[in-house]
Design an enzyme around this catalytic site. Sequence first.
Site, PDB file in Angstrom:
ATOM      1  CB  SER A 120     -39.975  29.438 -26.396  1.00  0.00           C
ATOM      2  OG  SER A 120     -40.860  30.166 -25.626  1.00  0.00           O
ATOM      3  CG  HIS A 121     -37.565  33.626 -25.866  1.00  0.00           C
ATOM      4  ND1 HIS A 121     -37.557  32.511 -25.059  1.00  0.00           N
ATOM      5  CD2 HIS A 121     -36.335  34.165 -25.787  1.00  0.00           C
ATOM      6  CE1 HIS A 121     -36.363  32.399 -24.501  1.00  0.00           C
ATOM      7  NE2 HIS A 121     -35.598  33.383 -24.928  1.00  0.00           N
ATOM      8  CG  ASP A 285     -43.343  33.416 -26.391  1.00  0.00           C
ATOM      9  OD1 ASP A 285     -44.552  33.145 -26.328  1.00  0.00           O
ATOM     10  OD2 ASP A 285     -42.450  32.670 -25.930  1.00  0.00           O
ATOM     11  CG  ASP A 287     -43.804  28.966 -26.846  1.00  0.00           C
ATOM     12  OD1 ASP A 287     -43.513  30.169 -26.676  1.00  0.00           O
ATOM     13  OD2 ASP A 287     -43.596  28.099 -25.975  1.00  0.00           O
ATOM     14  CG  ASP A 289     -44.506  30.177 -23.340  1.00  0.00           C
ATOM     15  OD1 ASP A 289     -44.077  31.049 -24.110  1.00  0.00           O
ATOM     16  OD2 ASP A 289     -43.801  29.237 -22.912  1.00  0.00           O
ATOM     17  NE  ARG A 290     -40.351  34.149 -22.958  1.00  0.00           N
ATOM     18  CZ  ARG A 290     -39.125  34.536 -22.690  1.00  0.00           C
ATOM     19  NH1 ARG A 290     -38.762  35.790 -22.892  1.00  0.00           N
ATOM     20  NH2 ARG A 290     -38.233  33.690 -22.244  1.00  0.00           N
ATOM     21  CE  LYS A 385     -42.838  31.671 -20.520  1.00  0.00           C
ATOM     22  NZ  LYS A 385     -41.746  30.739 -20.224  1.00  0.00           N
TER      23      LYS A 385
END
Length: 562
Positions: A120-121, A285, A287, A289-290, A385
């Site tokens: 992710s992030h 981000d 992936d 989702d943010r 998200k």
Amino acid sequence: MGCVAGVIVKQVPTKPYDGQKTGTSGLRKKTKEFMQENYLANWVQSLFTALGDEVKGQSLGLGGDGRYFGKEAAQIIIKLAAGNGFKRVIVGQNALMATPAASAMIRRRKLYGGLIMSASHNPGGPDADFGIKFNYSSGEPAPERITDKIYGETTKVAVLNMADIPDVDLSKLGSTSFGEFEVVVVDPVEDYLETLRGVFDFPLLRSFLARPDFGLVFDSMHAVTGPYAKRILVQELGAPASCVKDGEPQPDFAGGHPDPNLTYAEELVKIMWSDESPAFGAASDGDGDRNMILGRKFFMNPSDSVAIIAANAQECIPYFKSGLKGVARSMPTSGALDRVASALGLPFFETPTGWKFFGNLMDAGKCSVCGEESFGTGGDHIREKDGIFAVLAWLSILAARNREVPVGGALVGVEQVALEHWKKYGRNFFSRYDYEECSSADAGRMMDHLRGVIAAAQPGDAFGDFKLKLADDFEYTDPIDGSKASKQGLRFIFEDGSRIIFRLSGTGSSGATIRLYIEQYTADPALLTKDAQEALGPIIKVALELSKLAEFTGRTNPTVIT
Ligand code: VG1
Ligand code: CO
């Protein structure tokens, strides 16, 4: 050796690795740790063992954020899926798929579940992080009862069921069969785009983006959303190709930290604070989702963003036209959403940090829009998200607000929408301080000290000018299945509703990240536009004093301020 549905399966002996425990969102470790022999395979085998016979004959989704080791990881997972009895793996082309898109694909194709290869992030590359997580059939991150079971299996895994099949060419769309097992390579955008088409009014967004007086920039931060932004914003909605910044996914995110905040998305911030800035800026981000939403020289705090989206959803987003079923936020997220819920008479839920806690509420039809202060916003169209959802939600709000504004007139921007919202509901000033890469021992000692302060504290005690109402370690009981999550963050709640919260991050791969969350509400019209750091100055001082953070960690400044 055995044979499953026409595929030869080898029983490969293995030994457990320590510490394969899922954090806030999946297992995240240094890439090199993941690349050790059987490290990834052990975890995936443990997952399949934990799921049991249920997986036989099922279809599994697979994709990742394009980071280093993702393609190799995909081949290992495909062999294990075949060896454990899945009949099909549906994988994004080149092993790519944004997290929200994986959730959409699982739902649309009614898959058993899916594996997402992402940290992710967190930064990517051979010297950075890799990660993996499992999502269930409604597209939601596995709940703790499953992740606990996986962890249990990782401590005793002894054999890997590996299908004896060659690597599959993941660069070509289409299906490849081995016996009755099949690998289907799909376009990673398609299902997700169809889902979003069912949420938003695409023709309306297209005509809004065609306005010559409205411009936008979307920063993919060299991560997975590049292909999504090009397809959705440019091809479908007609934005100019130049609006997508850093839109080629790279295995190390070009050396950057793919976390859309004011520190790590500094190039976007520079653009939006320049005199030629477009009206709207956004970033996502690693992936996808943010999201971070920016107006011209204006930062949209994520806690406000979810509140504003909730307040406008019914009017501006077709998917929500019959109203919201309820709303939810993570505990550290500001109370701005609470005020919208109470004004609209909506059921409201406060959950621990991490998207997995929203899944049950959504499946039970109790929550339509939810969010986290950590740049996470989403709806019940999927169970993750969703960065691009947030962007399209904001564009829908702006399109509605500017319906009557003639081209060249005073265009309503993000800042004005925020200001109008605060005038109606008041403003929850909010900030988060992250202290990254502290020593785990120091961070642990600080948290112990805080637990001591909580144990000794009495309602009415003064902390600076703030009078304590309650101090505790947040605990959550899921209203749907009754499961409990404890130790979810140390809270100090004051009589005026202000809050100070301390948590340790559960997504890092080494050391400790301390998160300090601060919130204070005002309804005073004269204070609404005050700078958040200035407004929160006194309570931040209280937080730093009461935690003795500098004393315990030697850190005088945070790494990131939100
Ligand atoms: C952080 C955020 C949390 C978010 C999680 C996963 O967790 O605080 O709100 O859900 O990251 O986001 P932690 O435990 O580090 O505070 V992502 O985009 O990295 O999947
Ligand atoms: Co993410």
